[in-house]
Each structure stands twice: as structure tokens, then as C-alpha cells.
Design a protein around this motif. Structure first.
Motif, PDB file in Angstrom:
ATOM      1  N   ALA A  18      34.641  25.214  36.804  1.00 49.99           N
ATOM      2  CA  ALA A  18      33.799  24.914  35.644  1.00 49.99           C
ATOM      3  C   ALA A  18      34.656  24.426  34.489  1.00 49.99           C
ATOM      4  O   ALA A  18      35.807  24.826  34.347  1.00 49.99           O
ATOM      5  N   SER A  19      34.105  23.573  33.661  1.00 46.99           N
ATOM      6  CA  SER A  19      34.842  23.069  32.507  1.00 46.99           C
ATOM      7  C   SER A  19      34.901  24.128  31.431  1.00 46.99           C
ATOM      8  O   SER A  19      33.991  24.927  31.269  1.00 46.99           O
ATOM      9  N   VAL A  20      35.991  24.092  30.669  1.00 41.16           N
ATOM     10  CA  VAL A  20      36.127  25.027  29.555  1.00 41.16           C
ATOM     11  C   VAL A  20      35.374  24.457  28.363  1.00 41.16           C
ATOM     12  O   VAL A  20      35.671  23.386  27.879  1.00 41.16           O
ATOM     13  N   LEU A  21      34.364  25.191  27.922  1.00 46.10           N
ATOM     14  CA  LEU A  21      33.500  24.716  26.851  1.00 46.10           C
ATOM     15  C   LEU A  21      33.667  25.575  25.617  1.00 46.10           C
ATOM     16  O   LEU A  21      33.841  26.774  25.703  1.00 46.10           O
ATOM     17  N   SER A  22      33.573  24.951  24.435  1.00 48.71           N
ATOM     18  CA  SER A  22      33.545  25.720  23.199  1.00 48.71           C
ATOM     19  C   SER A  22      32.106  26.038  22.869  1.00 48.71           C
ATOM     20  O   SER A  22      31.283  25.146  22.790  1.00 48.71           O
ATOM     21  N   ALA A  23      31.826  27.322  22.678  1.00 50.29           N
ATOM     22  CA  ALA A  23      30.449  27.730  22.387  1.00 50.29           C
ATOM     23  C   ALA A  23      30.454  29.041  21.645  1.00 50.29           C
ATOM     24  O   ALA A  23      31.368  29.826  21.761  1.00 50.29           O
ATOM     25  N   CYS A  24      29.414  29.260  20.869  1.00 52.72           N
ATOM     26  CA  CYS A  24      29.252  30.541  20.222  1.00 52.72           C
ATOM     27  C   CYS A  24      28.705  31.505  21.235  1.00 52.72           C
ATOM     28  O   CYS A  24      27.829  31.178  22.006  1.00 52.72           O
ATOM     29  N   GLY A  25      29.204  32.720  21.235  1.00 58.75           N
ATOM     30  CA  GLY A  25      28.721  33.691  22.206  1.00 58.75           C
ATOM     31  C   GLY A  25      29.155  35.075  21.816  1.00 58.75           C
ATOM     32  O   GLY A  25      29.685  35.305  20.752  1.00 58.75           O
ATOM     33  N   GLY A  26      28.933  36.005  22.734  1.00 58.65           N
ATOM     34  CA  GLY A  26      29.331  37.365  22.488  1.00 58.65           C
ATOM     35  C   GLY A  26      28.690  38.287  23.480  1.00 58.65           C
ATOM     36  O   GLY A  26      28.045  37.853  24.413  1.00 58.65           O
ATOM     37  N   SER A  27      28.883  39.574  23.280  1.00 58.98           N
ATOM     38  CA  SER A  27      28.318  40.557  24.181  1.00 58.98           C
ATOM     39  C   SER A  27      26.878  40.839  23.804  1.00 58.98           C
ATOM     40  O   SER A  27      26.529  40.875  22.643  1.00 58.98           O
ATOM     41  N   MET A 178      15.988  36.522  38.310  1.00 63.43           N
ATOM     42  CA  MET A 178      16.172  36.004  36.962  1.00 63.43           C
ATOM     43  C   MET A 178      17.185  36.855  36.200  1.00 63.43           C
ATOM     44  O   MET A 178      17.132  38.086  36.257  1.00 63.43           O
ATOM     45  N   ARG A 179      18.058  36.174  35.447  1.00 64.70           N
ATOM     46  CA  ARG A 179      19.036  36.907  34.644  1.00 64.70           C
ATOM     47  C   ARG A 179      18.351  37.527  33.441  1.00 64.70           C
ATOM     48  O   ARG A 179      17.629  36.860  32.699  1.00 64.70           O
ATOM     49  N   GLN A 180      18.621  38.816  33.190  1.00 60.57           N
ATOM     50  CA  GLN A 180      18.032  39.553  32.076  1.00 60.57           C
ATOM     51  C   GLN A 180      19.013  39.741  30.924  1.00 60.57           C
ATOM     52  O   GLN A 180      18.589  39.835  29.772  1.00 60.57           O
ATOM     53  N   TRP A 181      20.298  39.831  31.220  1.00 61.54           N
ATOM     54  CA  TRP A 181      21.283  40.010  30.167  1.00 61.54           C
ATOM     55  C   TRP A 181      22.653  39.563  30.645  1.00 61.54           C
ATOM     56  O   TRP A 181      22.875  39.381  31.852  1.00 61.54           O
ATOM     57  N   ALA A 182      23.547  39.361  29.693  1.00 61.71           N
ATOM     58  CA  ALA A 182      24.936  39.002  29.998  1.00 61.71           C
ATOM     59  C   ALA A 182      25.854  39.668  28.981  1.00 61.71           C
ATOM     60  O   ALA A 182      25.581  39.625  27.780  1.00 61.71           O
ATOM     61  N   TYR A 183      26.915  40.271  29.470  1.00 61.89           N
ATOM     62  CA  TYR A 183      27.916  40.904  28.605  1.00 61.89           C
ATOM     63  C   TYR A 183      29.185  40.062  28.691  1.00 61.89           C
ATOM     64  O   TYR A 183      29.758  39.906  29.768  1.00 61.89           O
ATOM     65  N   TYR A 184      29.631  39.501  27.555  1.00 64.42           N
ATOM     66  CA  TYR A 184      30.840  38.677  27.592  1.00 64.42           C
ATOM     67  C   TYR A 184      31.439  38.560  26.193  1.00 64.42           C
ATOM     68  O   TYR A 184      30.786  38.797  25.187  1.00 64.42           O
ATOM     69  N   ASP A 185      32.705  38.178  26.161  1.00 60.30           N
ATOM     70  CA  ASP A 185      33.398  37.842  24.930  1.00 60.30           C
ATOM     71  C   ASP A 185      33.783  36.368  25.001  1.00 60.30           C
ATOM     72  O   ASP A 185      34.467  35.959  25.937  1.00 60.30           O
ATOM     73  N   VAL A 207      29.806  50.684  34.810  1.00 58.26           N
ATOM     74  CA  VAL A 207      31.162  50.665  34.265  1.00 58.26           C
ATOM     75  C   VAL A 207      31.974  49.584  34.976  1.00 58.26           C
ATOM     76  O   VAL A 207      31.886  49.443  36.203  1.00 58.26           O
ATOM     77  N   PHE A 208      32.749  48.837  34.223  1.00 58.64           N
ATOM     78  CA  PHE A 208      33.606  47.799  34.805  1.00 58.64           C
ATOM     79  C   PHE A 208      34.771  47.536  33.867  1.00 58.64           C
ATOM     80  O   PHE A 208      34.778  47.978  32.713  1.00 58.64           O
ATOM     81  N   ASP A 209      35.768  46.805  34.356  1.00 62.60           N
ATOM     82  CA  ASP A 209      36.925  46.427  33.542  1.00 62.60           C
ATOM     83  C   ASP A 209      36.758  44.996  33.056  1.00 62.60           C
ATOM     84  O   ASP A 209      36.332  44.113  33.809  1.00 62.60           O
ATOM     85  N   TYR A 210      37.128  44.767  31.820  1.00 64.00           N
ATOM     86  CA  TYR A 210      36.973  43.452  31.208  1.00 64.00           C
ATOM     87  C   TYR A 210      38.261  43.074  30.493  1.00 64.00           C
ATOM     88  O   TYR A 210      38.833  43.891  29.766  1.00 64.00           O
ATOM     89  N   ALA A 211      38.727  41.834  30.690  1.00 64.11           N
ATOM     90  CA  ALA A 211      39.946  41.346  30.047  1.00 64.11           C
ATOM     91  C   ALA A 211      39.590  40.539  28.809  1.00 64.11           C
ATOM     92  O   ALA A 211      38.678  39.693  28.853  1.00 64.11           O
ATOM     93  N   ASP A 212      40.287  40.780  27.711  1.00 60.95           N
ATOM     94  CA  ASP A 212      39.989  40.118  26.448  1.00 60.95           C
ATOM     95  C   ASP A 212      40.309  38.624  26.451  1.00 60.95           C
ATOM     96  O   ASP A 212      39.823  37.884  25.619  1.00 60.95           O
ATOM     97  N   GLY A 213      41.144  38.198  27.374  1.00 58.80           N
ATOM     98  CA  GLY A 213      41.488  36.789  27.446  1.00 58.80           C
ATOM     99  C   GLY A 213      42.823  36.489  26.804  1.00 58.80           C
ATOM    100  O   GLY A 213      43.357  37.264  26.020  1.00 58.80           O
TER     101      GLY A 213
END
Length: 440
Positions: A18-27, A178-185, A207-213
Motif C-alpha cells: 500500500a502507498s504511504v498516505l498523509s492523513a488525519c487519524g487516530g485511535s 462490516m468494520r465497526q471500529w479501528a484503533y490506530y495512531d 489486548v494486543f501490542d502496538y508499535a508507535d512507529g
């Protein structure tokens, strides 16, 4: 042993896909999007809608890898398959996907869920293998992508709209796809933030592990399965846990820190204790004890409340498992597969760590490549590209198709049927002769 994929390889695959896109987002929660459904007529042709329930008293579901949050891999309710008839297992159906399957098949309410490296999560009729719906996760092959079922959601890593900067843990409605929610940074950085270890669930908590990037550290996140709202997050981990999922038991979550593990409160995330065990720990909880399989220091048992070590067993053949391969625990025995150069299955006394048997005499046909599953006195593992079965008491090989390969998918055993990966890219169901067959 089979090829394993660490965070760097996984992120490289994401960037390639996937291409790296600039977008506003969050958890947080987002509108549902991007389901790929066959529609009502196709669901009817498949024989079961995703909401249909066939579970009754005495049956079982397989809602997450290794069956439950404790990762015991032990189905206490299975009564159909046994040591005598398992040798007659036959393939009931196969479902080909576009890439390798590295995650265990989940089964609930007559539906089998298959996560593939082709970037899709599939819902299949568990009896016939007919597709009900599919959801595009955009995720490639990785053992850290394993989904879990909790609170009417199947929780799985996905790229929101294919955007690698929205590398999320997503909650998918199990009935509709159908997707109901997404958790991301959305860090707008390279490498991007993303899920670094598969999920584990208890009740409505996932519970899961998430990397800040970029150069940021990983952390453990606990979210509500219905909404995706974060309940708590741990402090930064000293080392990314590299796709080794946590386990839950006794009111605590047990997660690894790369070279060790920690126990924390499931409700608050407060750390109770930590221990060093060596690289790549994978865990299972049973009866107040945490059993830990590692890649280079053998198998440990810890008091789950205090962190006190009870015993350590180191195979003389060398331990080369542990890569997301927790032991199975059943009837006072700890089963560990993939040990030694020949991929032997080991049975260890759960109380004192003494060896009961290993399967080294069974030869290359019994080469084990997945975490074990136990049901009705039979131990099931992947042996190359297909499922093998062993006598749980003696280690005698009961069933093996004798093929070679590198599948590493722990089998699920539900209602007399064994679900696993088969061949290079397919999911398969195996049952006793006389059951309806369907080859997709």
C-alpha cells in the motif's frame, strides 16, 4: 523450522502492498467500510448464515488462536474424534486463498473464519466451506495478524482504506463483515505505527501490542471489543515483542518484552511482576501456573500470581520453537511441539517439569511445525503441510498424510472436525468418513 516474520519484514510488506498516505487519524471508532459480501442468495446457498447457531450442550467453539485467552489449546468438550477413529480422518472441504495462511482458523456458531496473506479475512460455512463474506484487511502474511472473536466482533489487524499510516486493529461485525471500529495512531512517519503482536481476548477486553512507529517503542493496549475504545495502555516496552501474542488468566494478562515477560492486571494494566526467560517467549496459563515456551532456553513454569519460577525444562535436542508457539496444557501435561532439528513433540509433567516422552522415533513424517492442540486424548499439530495426530499418553503417531511443507498453523478441533491450513494457500476441514464432502 518454518519461516517467521518479524516487525521489520511485516512493515516492509505493508509498504510494498500500500502507498504511504498523509492523513488525519487516530485511535477510536470509525464508520464501517469495505466489506465484500456474497449477498443473501449466496449465503443461503452456503447453507448457513453467519448469524446461525448450531452450538448445543457438549459442543465447543474456537474463538481465538489456541482456543481461549489462556492459550491452553485444550478442547475439553470434544467427544467425536478419539484415538481409534482419528486414523480415518478425511478431507471434507478445502478453500483456496490467494496467499499463505499463517493464522489459526477460528470457528463459532457454524462459521469458520480464515485470515489470509492475500489481504482478506474470509467467513466460511464451517460445514461446507462455502464463502459467506470476505473483508479486505490489506494485510500480508504474518503470524502477528491472527484474529480473535469477542463480543460479536472479529478483531483483526487491517489497514484502514489501504493506508499504511492507518495501520490498525479493527473490529469487524461477525454477521455482516462490516468494520465497526479501528484503533490506530497516524504518526505520518516511516516505518509507520502498527500492530506488533496478535490480539488475545477475555470477555469484552481485547489486548494486543502496538508499535508507535519510526523509532518509537511498542506498548500493550487493552481495548473494548465492542467499540474499540482504549481501556488502558502500558508503559513503553524495553524491546518490541515481535509478534508473540499475550495470554490471559487469573485476572492478569501476560505479555512478552522480547527477552522476558510481564504480568499485569487485566482491568488496569498495573504491572504485577516481570521475569527474564530468553528470546521469543510464548505463553499458556492453566491452574494458577504460567507455562512459557522459548526458542533457546526451553520451557518454564511460573507461579502466575507471584512470578516465582517453579521449574525449567531444557530439551537435549535444543529448543527451536517458541515463535508464537505456546504450549498446550491438558490433564496435567504440557505439550510442546517443534523441538529439536526433527521437530519433535514433547510431553512434560506440568507439576515438576520432568519429561514424559518425545516423538523423535517417529521420523520425518511426524515433523511438527505448529503449536499443539489437545482434544479427547489426541494431540493435533501441523506436520509440514497437513495435520498429524498423536496419542496424548504415549506420543504414538496415529495419523499423518506423510507430506512435506512449511505450514505452521495450529489446528482447531470443533464438533468432530479439525480445521487448519493445507497445501500452500488453502484452509481445510477434516472429519470422519461419511461426512458430507465439498471441494471448493
Amino acid at each position: 523450522m518454518p519461516l517467521r516474520f518479524g516487525p521489520a519484514a511485516r512493515l516492509a510488506a505493508i509498504l510494498a502492498a500500500a502507498s504511504v498516505l498523509s492523513a488525519c487519524g487516530g485511535s477510536g471508532s470509525v464508520p464501517s467500510s469495505n466489506p465484500q459480501s456474497l449477498g443473501a442468495s449466496a449465503q443461503a446457498a452456503g447453507g448457513l448464515a453467519a448469524t446461525a447457531s448450531i452450538e448445543t450442550t457438549g459442543t465447543a467453539s474456537w474463538p481465538q488462536p489456541f482456543m481461549n485467552g489462556a492459550h491452553t489449546g485444550f478442547n475439553t468438550l470434544e467427544t467425536t474424534l478419539n484415538r481409534t477413529n482419528v486414523k480415518t480422518l478425511t478431507q471434507l472441504w478445502s478453500f483456496p486463498t490467494g496467499a499463505q495462511i499463517t493464522d489459526p482458523v477460528l470457528v463459532q456458531n457454524g462459521v469458520a473464519y480464515v485470515n489470509s496473506g492475500d489481504g482478506y479475512l474470509y467467513a466460511l460455512n464451517a460445514t461446507t466451506g462455502a464463502q459467506i463474506w470476505k473483508y479486505e484487511t490489506y494485510e500480508s502474511t504474518s503470524t502477528q495478524n491472527a484474529p480473535v472473536i469477542s463480543n460479536g466482533r472479529i478483531v483483526v489487524p487491517c489497514l484502514v482504506a489501504g493506508n499504511s499510516q492507518k495501520n490498525a486493529m479493527c473490529g469487524i461485525n461477525i454477521s455482516t463483515g462490516m468494520r465497526q471500529w479501528a484503533y490506530y495512531d497516524d504518526c505520518n512517519c516511516l516505518p509507520p505505527a502498527g500492530v506488533s503482536a496478535g490480539a488475545v481476548a477475555s470477555g469484552s477486553t481485547v489486548v494486543f501490542d502496538y508499535a508507535d512507529g519510526s523509532t518509537g517503542s511498542s506498548y500493550v493496549a487493552a481495548v473494548n471489543a465492542a467499540t474499540g475504545a482504549r481501556i488502558w495502555a502500558s508503559a513503553a516496552l524495553p524491546h518490541g515483542p515481535d509478534f508473540y501474542s499475550a495470554a490471559i488468566g487469573g485476572g492478569q494478562v501476560y505479555y512478552n518484552t522480547g527477552s522476558g515477560l510481564c504480568a499485569a492486571s487485566l482491568t488496569s494494566g498495573t504491572t504485577a511482576w516481570c521475569a527474564t526467560v530468553g528470546s521469543e517467549p510464548a505463553m499458556a496459563y492453566s491452574g494458577g501456573v504460567l507455562y512459557v515456551n522459548t526458542s533457546n532456553n526451553g520451557v518454564y513454569a511460573f507461579n502466575a500470581s507471584t512470578g516465582t519460577q517453579i521449574w525449567q525444562y531444557t530439551p537435549t535436542a535444543g529448543n527451536y520453537s517458541g515463535n508464537n508457539d505456546p504450549p498446550a496444557v491438558a490433564n496435567g501435561v504440557v505439550y510442546v511441539s517443534g523441538v529439536g532439528f526433527n521437530g519433535n513433540l514433547y510431553a512434560i509433567n506440568a507439576s515438576n517439569g520432568s519429561l514424559i516422552y518425545n516423538t523423535s522415533a517417529d521420523g520425518s513424517a511426524a515433523y511438527t511445525t505448529s503449536s499443539p492442540t489437545v482434544a479427547h486424548n489426541v494431540v493435533y499439530v501441523e506436520c509440514g503441510s497437513f495435520v498429524c495426530a498423536f496419542n496424548s499418553a504415549t506420543g504414538a503417531l496415529l495419523y499423518s498424510p506423510g507430506s512435506s511443507g512449511t505450514q505452521q498453523v495450529s489446528p482447531a478441533v470443533v464438533n468432530g472436525v479439525v480445521y487448519s491450513a493445507c497445501g500452500p494457500n488453502s484452509a481445510c476441514a477434516y472429519g470422519l468418513p461419511g461426512a458430507a464432502k465439498r471441494h471448493i
